[in-house]
Design an enzyme around this catalytic site. Structure first.
Site, PDB file in Angstrom:
ATOM      1  N   ARG A 177      57.995 -35.860  37.054  1.00  0.00           N
ATOM      2  CA  ARG A 177      59.435 -36.096  36.896  1.00  0.00           C
ATOM      3  C   ARG A 177      59.904 -35.462  35.596  1.00  0.00           C
ATOM      4  O   ARG A 177      60.948 -34.817  35.536  1.00  0.00           O
ATOM      5  CB  ARG A 177      59.715 -37.612  36.886  1.00  0.00           C
ATOM      6  CG  ARG A 177      61.174 -37.950  36.660  1.00  0.00           C
ATOM      7  CD  ARG A 177      61.382 -39.456  36.694  1.00  0.00           C
ATOM      8  NE  ARG A 177      62.784 -39.802  36.496  1.00  0.00           N
ATOM      9  CZ  ARG A 177      63.259 -41.043  36.580  1.00  0.00           C
ATOM     10  NH1 ARG A 177      62.449 -42.043  36.849  1.00  0.00           N
ATOM     11  NH2 ARG A 177      64.524 -41.282  36.390  1.00  0.00           N
ATOM     12  N   ASN A 180      61.856 -41.556  46.848  1.00  0.00           N
ATOM     13  CA  ASN A 180      62.871 -40.560  46.502  1.00  0.00           C
ATOM     14  C   ASN A 180      62.344 -39.139  46.633  1.00  0.00           C
ATOM     15  O   ASN A 180      61.123 -38.955  46.693  1.00  0.00           O
ATOM     16  CB  ASN A 180      63.325 -40.793  45.054  1.00  0.00           C
ATOM     17  CG  ASN A 180      64.547 -41.686  45.011  1.00  0.00           C
ATOM     18  OD1 ASN A 180      65.397 -41.668  45.894  1.00  0.00           O
ATOM     19  ND2 ASN A 180      64.633 -42.484  43.962  1.00  0.00           N
ATOM     20  N   CYS A 227      68.081 -47.298  50.144  1.00  0.00           N
ATOM     21  CA  CYS A 227      68.125 -47.137  48.681  1.00  0.00           C
ATOM     22  C   CYS A 227      68.722 -48.399  48.074  1.00  0.00           C
ATOM     23  O   CYS A 227      69.576 -49.044  48.676  1.00  0.00           O
ATOM     24  CB  CYS A 227      68.999 -45.929  48.363  1.00  0.00           C
ATOM     25  SG  CYS A 227      69.615 -45.840  46.676  1.00  0.00           S
ATOM     26  N   ASP A 228      68.296 -48.701  46.866  1.00  0.00           N
ATOM     27  CA  ASP A 228      68.790 -49.934  46.230  1.00  0.00           C
ATOM     28  C   ASP A 228      70.059 -49.734  45.398  1.00  0.00           C
ATOM     29  O   ASP A 228      70.610 -50.688  44.875  1.00  0.00           O
ATOM     30  CB  ASP A 228      67.699 -50.528  45.329  1.00  0.00           C
ATOM     31  CG  ASP A 228      67.424 -49.646  44.127  1.00  0.00           C
ATOM     32  OD1 ASP A 228      67.740 -48.445  44.172  1.00  0.00           O
ATOM     33  OD2 ASP A 228      66.893 -50.167  43.134  1.00  0.00           O
ATOM     34  N   HIS A 245      72.663 -41.272  47.399  1.00  0.00           N
ATOM     35  CA  HIS A 245      73.046 -40.954  46.016  1.00  0.00           C
ATOM     36  C   HIS A 245      74.273 -40.040  45.984  1.00  0.00           C
ATOM     37  O   HIS A 245      74.424 -39.216  45.061  1.00  0.00           O
ATOM     38  CB  HIS A 245      71.881 -40.308  45.239  1.00  0.00           C
ATOM     39  CG  HIS A 245      70.796 -41.296  44.895  1.00  0.00           C
ATOM     40  ND1 HIS A 245      69.737 -41.003  44.072  1.00  0.00           N
ATOM     41  CD2 HIS A 245      70.623 -42.603  45.233  1.00  0.00           C
ATOM     42  CE1 HIS A 245      68.955 -42.057  43.938  1.00  0.00           C
ATOM     43  NE2 HIS A 245      69.465 -43.041  44.646  1.00  0.00           N
ATOM     44  N   TYR A 247      75.810 -42.100  41.071  1.00  0.00           N
ATOM     45  CA  TYR A 247      75.189 -40.768  41.057  1.00  0.00           C
ATOM     46  C   TYR A 247      76.192 -39.627  41.187  1.00  0.00           C
ATOM     47  O   TYR A 247      75.853 -38.476  40.916  1.00  0.00           O
ATOM     48  CB  TYR A 247      74.129 -40.657  42.155  1.00  0.00           C
ATOM     49  CG  TYR A 247      72.834 -41.338  41.765  1.00  0.00           C
ATOM     50  CD1 TYR A 247      71.888 -40.687  40.996  1.00  0.00           C
ATOM     51  CD2 TYR A 247      72.570 -42.655  42.136  1.00  0.00           C
ATOM     52  CE1 TYR A 247      70.712 -41.307  40.609  1.00  0.00           C
ATOM     53  CE2 TYR A 247      71.400 -43.285  41.762  1.00  0.00           C
ATOM     54  CZ  TYR A 247      70.472 -42.608  40.996  1.00  0.00           C
ATOM     55  OH  TYR A 247      69.312 -43.222  40.603  1.00  0.00           O
ATOM     56  N   ARG A 289      65.005 -38.878  30.911  1.00  0.00           N
ATOM     57  CA  ARG A 289      64.835 -40.205  31.497  1.00  0.00           C
ATOM     58  C   ARG A 289      63.347 -40.508  31.764  1.00  0.00           C
ATOM     59  O   ARG A 289      62.902 -41.624  31.563  1.00  0.00           O
ATOM     60  CB  ARG A 289      65.666 -40.296  32.787  1.00  0.00           C
ATOM     61  CG  ARG A 289      65.503 -41.578  33.577  1.00  0.00           C
ATOM     62  CD  ARG A 289      66.096 -42.798  32.876  1.00  0.00           C
ATOM     63  NE  ARG A 289      65.713 -44.034  33.537  1.00  0.00           N
ATOM     64  CZ  ARG A 289      65.509 -45.202  32.921  1.00  0.00           C
ATOM     65  NH1 ARG A 289      65.690 -45.326  31.618  1.00  0.00           N
ATOM     66  NH2 ARG A 289      65.164 -46.261  33.595  1.00  0.00           N
TER      67      ARG A 289
HETATM   68  C1  G6P Z   1      68.104 -46.491  41.245  1.00  0.00           C
HETATM   69  C2  G6P Z   1      68.024 -45.583  42.422  1.00  0.00           C
HETATM   70  C3  G6P Z   1      66.624 -45.176  42.694  1.00  0.00           C
HETATM   71  C4  G6P Z   1      66.037 -44.555  41.461  1.00  0.00           C
HETATM   72  C5  G6P Z   1      66.145 -45.473  40.299  1.00  0.00           C
HETATM   73  C6  G6P Z   1      65.754 -44.690  39.060  1.00  0.00           C
HETATM   74  O1  G6P Z   1      67.508 -47.698  41.535  1.00  0.00           O
HETATM   75  O2  G6P Z   1      68.559 -46.116  43.582  1.00  0.00           O
HETATM   76  O3  G6P Z   1      66.615 -44.276  43.754  1.00  0.00           O
HETATM   77  O4  G6P Z   1      64.711 -44.191  41.667  1.00  0.00           O
HETATM   78  O5  G6P Z   1      67.458 -45.909  40.140  1.00  0.00           O
HETATM   79  O6  G6P Z   1      65.468 -45.553  38.095  1.00  0.00           O
HETATM   80  P1  G6P Z   1      64.668 -45.124  36.795  1.00  0.00           P
HETATM   81  O7  G6P Z   1      64.642 -46.392  36.059  1.00  0.00           O
HETATM   82  O8  G6P Z   1      63.308 -44.658  37.266  1.00  0.00           O
HETATM   83  O9  G6P Z   1      65.431 -44.042  36.165  1.00  0.00           O
HETATM   84 MN    MN Z   2      68.051 -44.652  45.293  1.00  0.00          MN
END
Ligand code: G6P
Ligand code: MN
Length: 451
Positions: A96, A150, A173-174, A203, A268, A288
Protein backbone atom coordinates in the site's frame (compact mmCIF):
# COMPACT_ATOMS: atom_id res chain seq x y z
CA UNK A 1 -33.54 -21.60 9.45
CA UNK A 2 -33.20 -24.12 12.25
CA UNK A 3 -33.48 -22.24 15.55
CA UNK A 4 -30.60 -24.19 17.08
CA UNK A 5 -28.25 -23.75 14.16
CA UNK A 6 -24.74 -22.72 15.04
CA UNK A 7 -22.62 -21.39 12.25
CA UNK A 8 -19.13 -22.28 11.15
CA UNK A 9 -17.41 -19.25 9.73
CA UNK A 10 -14.04 -18.55 8.22
CA UNK A 11 -12.29 -15.21 8.47
CA UNK A 12 -10.21 -15.00 5.31
CA UNK A 13 -7.30 -12.71 6.10
CA UNK A 14 -7.20 -14.02 9.68
CA UNK A 15 -3.91 -12.25 10.38
CA UNK A 16 -5.37 -8.82 9.68
CA UNK A 17 -5.23 -5.95 12.16
CA UNK A 18 -9.03 -5.87 11.87
CA UNK A 19 -9.51 -9.47 13.06
CA UNK A 20 -9.43 -8.76 16.83
CA UNK A 21 -12.23 -6.20 16.32
CA UNK A 22 -14.24 -8.69 14.27
CA UNK A 23 -13.81 -11.33 16.97
CA UNK A 24 -15.04 -8.92 19.63
CA UNK A 25 -17.99 -8.09 17.44
CA UNK A 26 -18.79 -11.81 17.08
CA UNK A 27 -18.69 -12.11 20.87
CA UNK A 28 -21.09 -9.18 21.19
CA UNK A 29 -23.44 -10.80 18.66
CA UNK A 30 -23.30 -14.35 20.04
CA UNK A 31 -26.96 -14.58 21.07
CA UNK A 32 -28.26 -13.37 17.75
CA UNK A 33 -25.69 -15.14 15.57
CA UNK A 34 -24.36 -18.19 17.43
CA UNK A 35 -21.16 -19.71 16.11
CA UNK A 36 -19.65 -23.13 16.79
CA UNK A 37 -16.30 -22.58 15.11
CA UNK A 38 -14.32 -19.63 13.84
CA UNK A 39 -11.56 -20.60 11.43
CA UNK A 40 -8.84 -18.07 10.70
CA UNK A 41 -7.29 -18.46 7.26
CA UNK A 42 -4.28 -16.52 6.02
CA UNK A 43 -1.12 -17.12 4.01
CA UNK A 44 0.98 -15.57 6.78
CA UNK A 45 1.08 -18.32 9.37
CA UNK A 46 3.09 -16.57 12.06
CA UNK A 47 1.10 -13.34 12.12
CA UNK A 48 -2.17 -15.22 12.10
CA UNK A 49 -1.05 -17.47 14.94
CA UNK A 50 -0.62 -14.41 17.14
CA UNK A 51 -4.08 -13.14 16.26
CA UNK A 52 -5.48 -16.59 17.03
CA UNK A 53 -3.65 -16.58 20.36
CA UNK A 54 -5.53 -13.42 21.24
CA UNK A 55 -8.77 -14.98 19.96
CA UNK A 56 -8.32 -18.04 22.18
CA UNK A 57 -8.05 -15.89 25.30
CA UNK A 58 -11.01 -13.74 24.25
CA UNK A 59 -13.27 -16.70 23.53
CA UNK A 60 -12.28 -18.61 26.64
CA UNK A 61 -13.41 -15.67 28.74
CA UNK A 62 -16.42 -14.42 26.77
CA UNK A 63 -17.56 -17.20 24.43
CA UNK A 64 -16.40 -20.61 25.69
CA UNK A 65 -18.93 -22.51 23.58
CA UNK A 66 -17.21 -21.25 20.41
CA UNK A 67 -13.84 -22.63 19.28
CA UNK A 68 -11.25 -20.82 17.21
CA UNK A 69 -8.65 -22.45 15.02
CA UNK A 70 -6.16 -21.14 12.47
CA UNK A 71 -4.86 -22.71 9.30
CA UNK A 72 -3.07 -21.97 6.05
CA UNK A 73 -4.63 -25.00 4.36
CA UNK A 74 -7.67 -24.20 2.19
CA UNK A 75 -9.33 -27.57 2.65
CA UNK A 76 -9.23 -27.27 6.46
CA UNK A 77 -10.29 -23.65 6.24
CA UNK A 78 -13.32 -23.98 3.99
CA UNK A 79 -14.80 -27.45 4.40
CA UNK A 80 -18.19 -27.20 6.08
CA UNK A 81 -18.32 -23.41 6.48
CA UNK A 82 -21.55 -21.45 6.20
CA UNK A 83 -19.92 -18.05 5.73
CA UNK A 84 -16.56 -16.67 4.67
CA UNK A 85 -15.88 -13.13 5.88
CA UNK A 86 -13.24 -12.06 3.41
CA UNK A 87 -10.90 -9.15 3.95
CA UNK A 88 -7.49 -9.67 2.44
CA UNK A 89 -4.80 -7.17 1.57
CA UNK A 90 -2.56 -8.59 -1.14
CA UNK A 91 0.96 -7.30 -0.50
CA UNK A 92 0.00 -5.97 2.94
CA UNK A 93 0.64 -2.38 4.03
CA UNK A 94 4.15 -2.39 2.55
CA UNK A 95 2.65 -2.55 -0.94
CA UNK A 96 0.00 0.00 0.00
CA UNK A 97 2.87 2.31 0.85
CA UNK A 98 4.44 1.59 -2.54
CA UNK A 99 1.11 2.26 -4.32
CA UNK A 100 0.67 5.58 -2.55
CA UNK A 101 4.24 6.80 -2.92
CA UNK A 102 4.65 5.91 -6.60
CA UNK A 103 1.48 7.87 -7.41
CA UNK A 104 2.66 10.90 -5.45
CA UNK A 105 6.06 10.73 -7.13
CA UNK A 106 4.21 11.37 -10.40
CA UNK A 107 2.14 14.18 -8.91
CA UNK A 108 -1.03 12.07 -8.61
CA UNK A 109 -3.16 11.12 -5.65
CA UNK A 110 -1.62 8.36 -3.60
CA UNK A 111 -4.55 6.55 -2.10
CA UNK A 112 -5.43 2.96 -1.29
CA UNK A 113 -8.50 2.54 -3.50
CA UNK A 114 -8.80 5.75 -5.55
CA UNK A 115 -6.69 6.85 -8.48
CA UNK A 116 -3.45 5.18 -9.52
CA UNK A 117 -2.90 3.57 -6.11
CA UNK A 118 -6.27 1.83 -6.34
CA UNK A 119 -5.35 0.60 -9.79
CA UNK A 120 -2.08 -0.94 -8.58
CA UNK A 121 -3.86 -2.53 -5.64
CA UNK A 122 -6.64 -3.83 -7.89
CA UNK A 123 -4.13 -5.59 -10.12
CA UNK A 124 -2.83 -7.42 -7.00
CA UNK A 125 -6.16 -7.99 -5.36
CA UNK A 126 -8.10 -9.46 -8.28
CA UNK A 127 -5.88 -12.55 -8.79
CA UNK A 128 -5.56 -13.10 -5.03
CA UNK A 129 -9.28 -12.79 -4.26
CA UNK A 130 -10.28 -14.95 -7.24
CA UNK A 131 -7.81 -17.71 -6.30
CA UNK A 132 -9.22 -17.85 -2.77
CA UNK A 133 -12.85 -17.88 -3.91
CA UNK A 134 -11.99 -20.73 -6.28
CA UNK A 135 -10.74 -22.69 -3.28
CA UNK A 136 -13.83 -21.77 -1.28
CA UNK A 137 -16.01 -23.05 -4.10
CA UNK A 138 -14.02 -26.28 -4.23
CA UNK A 139 -14.56 -27.09 -0.57
CA UNK A 140 -17.76 -25.16 0.26
CA UNK A 141 -19.81 -24.80 -2.92
CA UNK A 142 -22.74 -23.24 -1.10
CA UNK A 143 -21.05 -21.03 1.46
CA UNK A 144 -21.82 -17.32 1.46
CA UNK A 145 -18.77 -15.25 0.67
CA UNK A 146 -19.12 -11.81 2.21
CA UNK A 147 -16.30 -9.96 0.59
CA UNK A 148 -15.00 -6.58 1.69
CA UNK A 149 -11.52 -6.82 0.22
CA UNK A 150 -10.41 -3.66 -1.53
CA UNK A 151 -10.43 -2.02 -3.98
CA UNK A 152 -13.99 -3.31 -3.78
CA UNK A 153 -15.29 -1.79 -7.01
CA UNK A 154 -12.59 -3.49 -9.08
CA UNK A 155 -12.77 -6.71 -7.09
CA UNK A 156 -16.56 -6.82 -7.55
CA UNK A 157 -16.24 -6.27 -11.30
CA UNK A 158 -13.82 -9.22 -11.41
CA UNK A 159 -15.79 -11.64 -9.20
CA UNK A 160 -18.90 -10.90 -11.25
CA UNK A 161 -17.08 -12.10 -14.37
CA UNK A 162 -15.01 -14.95 -12.95
CA UNK A 163 -17.84 -16.43 -10.85
CA UNK A 164 -20.70 -15.64 -13.19
CA UNK A 165 -24.12 -16.03 -11.62
CA UNK A 166 -22.75 -16.99 -8.19
CA UNK A 167 -25.20 -15.00 -6.10
CA UNK A 168 -23.67 -16.24 -2.87
CA UNK A 169 -20.72 -13.91 -3.34
CA UNK A 170 -21.66 -10.51 -1.93
CA UNK A 171 -19.42 -7.45 -2.12
CA UNK A 172 -19.97 -4.83 0.55
CA UNK A 173 -18.14 -1.82 2.00
CA UNK A 174 -18.34 -0.28 5.45
CA UNK A 175 -17.97 3.36 4.38
CA UNK A 176 -21.69 4.02 3.78
CA UNK A 177 -22.37 2.33 7.13
CA UNK A 178 -19.77 4.56 8.76
CA UNK A 179 -21.24 7.68 7.19
CA UNK A 180 -24.74 6.67 8.28
CA UNK A 181 -23.34 6.27 11.78
CA UNK A 182 -22.22 9.91 11.61
CA UNK A 183 -25.66 10.97 10.44
CA UNK A 184 -27.30 9.02 13.25
CA UNK A 185 -24.98 10.61 15.79
CA UNK A 186 -25.70 14.09 14.43
CA UNK A 187 -29.43 13.44 14.52
CA UNK A 188 -29.31 11.87 17.97
CA UNK A 189 -30.88 8.65 16.70
CA UNK A 190 -29.69 5.04 16.62
CA UNK A 191 -28.34 3.97 13.21
CA UNK A 192 -30.96 1.25 13.10
CA UNK A 193 -33.66 3.92 12.72
CA UNK A 194 -32.23 5.15 9.42
CA UNK A 195 -32.88 3.69 6.00
CA UNK A 196 -30.74 4.97 3.14
CA UNK A 197 -31.25 5.54 -0.54
CA UNK A 198 -27.97 5.79 -2.41
CA UNK A 199 -26.39 5.24 -5.81
CA UNK A 200 -22.93 4.98 -7.26
CA UNK A 201 -19.93 2.75 -7.63
CA UNK A 202 -17.99 1.67 -4.57
CA UNK A 203 -16.19 4.62 -2.92
CA UNK A 204 -17.91 6.81 -5.49
CA UNK A 205 -21.51 7.54 -4.63
CA UNK A 206 -24.19 9.77 -3.17
CA UNK A 207 -26.95 9.46 -0.59
CA UNK A 208 -30.26 10.64 -2.03
CA UNK A 209 -32.50 10.10 1.00
CA UNK A 210 -32.11 9.16 4.63
CA UNK A 211 -35.49 8.00 5.85
CA UNK A 212 -36.65 7.53 9.40
CA UNK A 213 -37.91 3.94 9.39
CA UNK A 214 -40.61 4.77 11.91
CA UNK A 215 -41.93 8.16 10.83
CA UNK A 216 -40.96 8.22 7.17
CA UNK A 217 -39.29 11.63 7.53
CA UNK A 218 -36.48 12.24 5.04
CA UNK A 219 -33.59 13.70 7.05
CA UNK A 220 -31.41 14.48 4.03
CA UNK A 221 -32.27 18.20 3.75
CA UNK A 222 -31.60 18.60 7.46
CA UNK A 223 -28.33 16.67 7.22
CA UNK A 224 -27.23 18.81 4.28
CA UNK A 225 -27.59 21.88 6.47
CA UNK A 226 -25.90 20.26 9.46
CA UNK A 227 -22.91 19.01 7.46
CA UNK A 228 -22.46 22.16 5.38
CA UNK A 229 -20.38 23.72 8.15
CA UNK A 230 -17.04 22.18 9.12
CA UNK A 231 -17.22 20.04 12.20
CA UNK A 232 -15.39 21.10 15.29
CA UNK A 233 -14.68 17.64 16.65
CA UNK A 234 -13.38 14.62 14.74
CA UNK A 235 -16.26 14.59 12.39
CA UNK A 236 -19.24 13.39 14.42
CA UNK A 237 -17.86 9.88 14.38
CA UNK A 238 -17.97 9.50 18.13
CA UNK A 239 -14.62 7.68 17.87
CA UNK A 240 -11.09 8.89 18.04
CA UNK A 241 -9.74 8.90 14.51
CA UNK A 242 -6.31 9.42 12.94
CA UNK A 243 -5.41 12.85 11.59
CA UNK A 244 -6.02 11.93 7.95
CA UNK A 245 -9.52 10.64 8.66
CA UNK A 246 -10.36 13.67 10.80
CA UNK A 247 -9.31 15.83 7.85
CA UNK A 248 -11.50 13.75 5.51
CA UNK A 249 -14.54 14.22 7.71
CA UNK A 250 -13.87 17.96 8.00
CA UNK A 251 -13.49 18.24 4.23
CA UNK A 252 -16.90 16.73 3.71
CA UNK A 253 -18.52 20.07 4.49
CA UNK A 254 -16.89 21.64 1.44
CA UNK A 255 -18.28 18.92 -0.80
CA UNK A 256 -21.70 19.25 0.79
CA UNK A 257 -21.69 22.99 0.08
CA UNK A 258 -20.16 22.96 -3.37
CA UNK A 259 -21.00 19.79 -5.24
CA UNK A 260 -23.51 17.73 -3.43
CA UNK A 261 -26.35 18.90 -5.64
CA UNK A 262 -29.28 17.85 -3.54
CA UNK A 263 -27.40 14.76 -2.38
CA UNK A 264 -24.90 13.90 0.33
CA UNK A 265 -21.47 12.71 -0.86
CA UNK A 266 -19.48 9.68 0.08
CA UNK A 267 -16.23 10.90 1.67
CA UNK A 268 -14.14 9.28 -1.09
CA UNK A 269 -15.49 11.74 -3.65
CA UNK A 270 -12.93 14.23 -2.37
CA UNK A 271 -10.25 12.47 -4.43
CA UNK A 272 -12.22 12.75 -7.67
CA UNK A 273 -13.73 16.18 -7.21
CA UNK A 274 -10.71 17.95 -5.68
CA UNK A 275 -7.67 16.03 -6.95
CA UNK A 276 -5.39 19.11 -6.97
CA UNK A 277 -6.16 19.99 -3.40
CA UNK A 278 -5.84 16.39 -2.24
CA UNK A 279 -2.40 16.01 -3.85
CA UNK A 280 -1.30 19.27 -2.28
CA UNK A 281 -2.04 18.10 1.27
CA UNK A 282 -0.40 14.67 0.86
CA UNK A 283 3.09 14.09 2.20
CA UNK A 284 4.96 11.99 -0.39
CA UNK A 285 7.29 10.68 2.31
CA UNK A 286 4.65 9.76 4.86
CA UNK A 287 1.36 8.44 3.56
CA UNK A 288 -1.70 6.82 5.08
CA UNK A 289 0.07 3.43 4.92
CA UNK A 290 2.78 4.85 7.19
CA UNK A 291 0.20 6.30 9.52
CA UNK A 292 -1.52 2.90 9.77
CA UNK A 293 1.74 0.94 10.20
CA UNK A 294 2.91 3.30 12.94
CA UNK A 295 -0.55 3.60 14.47
CA UNK A 296 -3.41 1.14 14.36
CA UNK A 297 -1.41 -1.86 13.19
CA UNK A 298 1.35 -1.37 15.73
CA UNK A 299 -1.09 -0.79 18.58
CA UNK A 300 -3.14 -3.84 17.61
CA UNK A 301 -0.18 -6.20 17.61
CA UNK A 302 1.17 -4.76 20.87
CA UNK A 303 -2.24 -5.35 22.40
CA UNK A 304 -2.21 -8.92 21.09
CA UNK A 305 1.20 -9.59 22.66
CA UNK A 306 0.08 -8.18 25.99
CA UNK A 307 -3.11 -10.21 26.07
CA UNK A 308 -1.25 -13.40 25.20
CA UNK A 309 1.37 -12.72 27.87
CA UNK A 310 -1.23 -11.93 30.54
CA UNK A 311 -3.41 -14.80 29.32
CA UNK A 312 -6.48 -12.74 30.13
CA UNK A 313 -8.51 -9.70 29.09
CA UNK A 314 -10.89 -9.45 32.01
CA UNK A 315 -9.53 -7.19 34.68
CA UNK A 316 -7.07 -5.59 32.25
CA UNK A 317 -7.42 -2.49 30.10
CA UNK A 318 -8.33 -4.75 27.18
CA UNK A 319 -11.49 -6.21 28.66
CA UNK A 320 -14.59 -5.78 26.56
CA UNK A 321 -16.40 -2.52 27.18
CA UNK A 322 -19.99 -1.39 26.93
CA UNK A 323 -19.03 0.20 23.62
CA UNK A 324 -17.69 -3.10 22.27
CA UNK A 325 -21.05 -4.67 22.99
CA UNK A 326 -22.97 -1.85 21.27
CA UNK A 327 -20.80 -0.92 18.32
CA UNK A 328 -23.35 -0.67 15.52
CA UNK A 329 -20.63 0.08 12.99
CA UNK A 330 -18.64 -3.11 13.45
CA UNK A 331 -21.70 -5.33 13.27
CA UNK A 332 -22.61 -4.63 9.67
CA UNK A 333 -21.01 -7.82 8.48
CA UNK A 334 -22.94 -9.93 10.99
CA UNK A 335 -26.07 -7.92 10.19
CA UNK A 336 -25.58 -9.03 6.61
CA UNK A 337 -24.99 -12.68 7.52
CA UNK A 338 -28.01 -12.58 9.84
CA UNK A 339 -30.20 -11.05 7.15
CA UNK A 340 -29.25 -13.90 4.79
CA UNK A 341 -29.65 -16.73 7.26
CA UNK A 342 -32.88 -15.37 8.77
CA UNK A 343 -34.29 -13.99 5.52
CA UNK A 344 -34.98 -10.61 7.12
CA UNK A 345 -35.19 -8.64 3.84
CA UNK A 346 -33.47 -5.71 5.56
CA UNK A 347 -31.98 -2.99 3.42
CA UNK A 348 -28.21 -2.73 2.93
CA UNK A 349 -26.00 -0.87 0.50
CA UNK A 350 -24.19 -3.52 -1.55
CA UNK A 351 -22.58 -3.89 -4.93
CA UNK A 352 -24.75 -5.61 -7.49
CA UNK A 353 -25.04 -5.88 -11.25
CA UNK A 354 -26.89 -3.01 -12.88
CA UNK A 355 -29.80 -4.40 -14.81
CA UNK A 356 -31.92 -1.32 -15.15
CA UNK A 357 -31.52 -0.37 -11.47
CA UNK A 358 -29.95 2.91 -12.54
CA UNK A 359 -31.86 3.25 -15.78
CA UNK A 360 -29.49 5.64 -17.56
CA UNK A 361 -26.28 3.85 -16.56
CA UNK A 362 -24.20 1.07 -18.18
CA UNK A 363 -25.81 -2.34 -18.04
CA UNK A 364 -23.82 -4.90 -16.10
CA UNK A 365 -21.77 -2.41 -14.07
CA UNK A 366 -21.36 -3.35 -10.41
CA UNK A 367 -23.26 -0.49 -8.83
CA UNK A 368 -23.53 0.27 -5.11
CA UNK A 369 -27.22 0.66 -4.36
CA UNK A 370 -29.81 -0.25 -1.73
CA UNK A 371 -30.71 -3.93 -1.79
CA UNK A 372 -32.98 -6.16 0.24
CA UNK A 373 -31.10 -9.06 1.74
CA UNK A 374 -32.51 -12.50 2.44
CA UNK A 375 -32.18 -16.17 1.70
CA UNK A 376 -31.73 -15.49 -2.03
CA UNK A 377 -28.95 -13.00 -1.45
CA UNK A 378 -29.38 -9.41 -2.58
CA UNK A 379 -32.33 -8.02 -4.52
CA UNK A 380 -31.86 -4.44 -5.62
CA UNK A 381 -34.29 -1.58 -5.19
CA UNK A 382 -34.94 0.64 -8.14
CA UNK A 383 -32.91 3.87 -8.40
CA UNK A 384 -34.16 5.29 -11.69
CA UNK A 385 -32.42 8.06 -13.62
CA UNK A 386 -29.45 9.90 -12.19
CA UNK A 387 -28.44 13.47 -13.07
CA UNK A 388 -25.98 14.23 -15.88
CA UNK A 389 -23.15 15.38 -13.59
CA UNK A 390 -23.13 12.15 -11.57
CA UNK A 391 -23.72 10.03 -14.64
CA UNK A 392 -20.72 11.56 -16.40
CA UNK A 393 -18.45 10.99 -13.44
CA UNK A 394 -19.64 7.45 -12.88
CA UNK A 395 -19.47 6.34 -16.52
CA UNK A 396 -15.90 7.57 -16.67
CA UNK A 397 -15.02 5.68 -13.50
CA UNK A 398 -16.80 2.54 -14.62
CA UNK A 399 -14.90 2.54 -17.93
CA UNK A 400 -11.66 2.82 -15.94
CA UNK A 401 -12.67 -0.04 -13.61
CA UNK A 402 -13.74 -2.24 -16.49
CA UNK A 403 -10.48 -1.69 -18.36
CA UNK A 404 -8.52 -2.42 -15.20
CA UNK A 405 -10.20 -5.80 -14.84
CA UNK A 406 -9.77 -6.48 -18.58
CA UNK A 407 -6.08 -5.66 -18.26
CA UNK A 408 -5.71 -7.92 -15.26
CA UNK A 409 -7.61 -10.93 -16.65
CA UNK A 410 -6.19 -10.65 -20.17
CA UNK A 411 -2.68 -9.49 -19.23
CA UNK A 412 -3.02 -6.46 -21.50
CA UNK A 413 -0.51 -3.63 -21.18
CA UNK A 414 -2.53 -1.44 -23.51
CA UNK A 415 -5.70 -1.78 -21.51
CA UNK A 416 -3.84 -1.08 -18.29
CA UNK A 417 -2.43 2.08 -19.85
CA UNK A 418 -5.86 3.09 -21.16
CA UNK A 419 -7.38 2.45 -17.75
CA UNK A 420 -4.90 4.72 -15.99
CA UNK A 421 -5.31 7.42 -18.63
CA UNK A 422 -9.05 7.41 -18.05
CA UNK A 423 -8.76 7.67 -14.28
CA UNK A 424 -9.76 11.17 -13.21
CA UNK A 425 -6.89 11.27 -10.73
CA UNK A 426 -4.36 10.67 -13.55
CA UNK A 427 -5.94 11.94 -16.74
CA UNK A 428 -2.82 12.14 -18.90
CA UNK A 429 -1.38 9.56 -21.27
CA UNK A 430 2.31 10.23 -20.52
CA UNK A 431 1.74 10.24 -16.77
CA UNK A 432 -0.27 7.01 -17.10
CA UNK A 433 2.62 5.28 -18.86
CA UNK A 434 5.21 6.46 -16.35
CA UNK A 435 3.00 5.27 -13.50
CA UNK A 436 2.31 1.94 -15.14
CA UNK A 437 5.97 1.20 -15.75
CA UNK A 438 6.89 2.00 -12.15
CA UNK A 439 4.04 -0.09 -10.81
CA UNK A 440 4.96 -3.05 -13.02
CA UNK A 441 8.47 -2.96 -11.57
CA UNK A 442 7.22 -2.70 -7.99
CA UNK A 443 4.54 -5.38 -8.34
CA UNK A 444 6.50 -8.16 -10.05
CA UNK A 445 5.65 -10.63 -7.32
CA UNK A 446 1.91 -9.91 -7.46
CA UNK A 447 0.62 -8.76 -10.84
CA UNK A 448 -0.12 -10.92 -13.84
CA UNK A 449 2.38 -10.31 -16.61
CA UNK A 450 1.28 -7.61 -19.05
CA UNK A 451 2.01 -7.94 -22.78
C1 G6P B 1 -13.01 2.66 5.07
C2 G6P B 1 -13.27 2.04 3.74
C3 G6P B 1 -12.43 0.84 3.53
C4 G6P B 1 -10.99 1.20 3.71
C5 G6P B 1 -10.76 1.83 5.04
C6 G6P B 1 -9.34 2.37 5.05
O1 G6P B 1 -13.46 1.83 6.07
O2 G6P B 1 -14.60 1.70 3.53
O3 G6P B 1 -12.66 0.35 2.25
O4 G6P B 1 -10.17 0.09 3.56
O5 G6P B 1 -11.64 2.89 5.23
O6 G6P B 1 -8.99 2.58 6.31
P1 G6P B 1 -7.47 2.78 6.73
O7 G6P B 1 -7.62 3.00 8.17
O8 G6P B 1 -6.76 1.50 6.37
O9 G6P B 1 -6.97 3.93 5.97
MN1 MN C 1 -14.67 0.52 1.54
Amino acid sequence: MNENKKFRICIVGGGSRYTPGILKMLVAEKDRFPISTIVLYDNEAERQERVCGYGKVLLREYYPECEIIHTTDPETAFTGIDFAFMQIRAGRLKMRESDEKIALKHGCIGQETCGAGGFAYGMRSVPAVCAIIKDIRKYAPEAWVLNYSNPAAIVAEATKRVFKGDYRIINICDMPVGIMGMYAQALGLPSSRLEPRYFGLNHYGWFTHIYDKETGEDYLPKLKKMFATPMEDDGHTGHEVDASWAETFRFMSKMVRECGDKFMPNTYLQYYLYPKHMVSIENPDYTRANEVMDGHEKRTFEMIEEVIAADKLKGTKYEMTEEDFNDGHATYIVDLAYAISHNTQDIFLCMTENHGIISNFSEGAMVEVPVRVGINGVEALNVGEIPTFQKGLLENQFAYEKLTVDACLEGSYEKAWNALTLNRCVNDTDTAKALLDDYIEANKAYWPELH
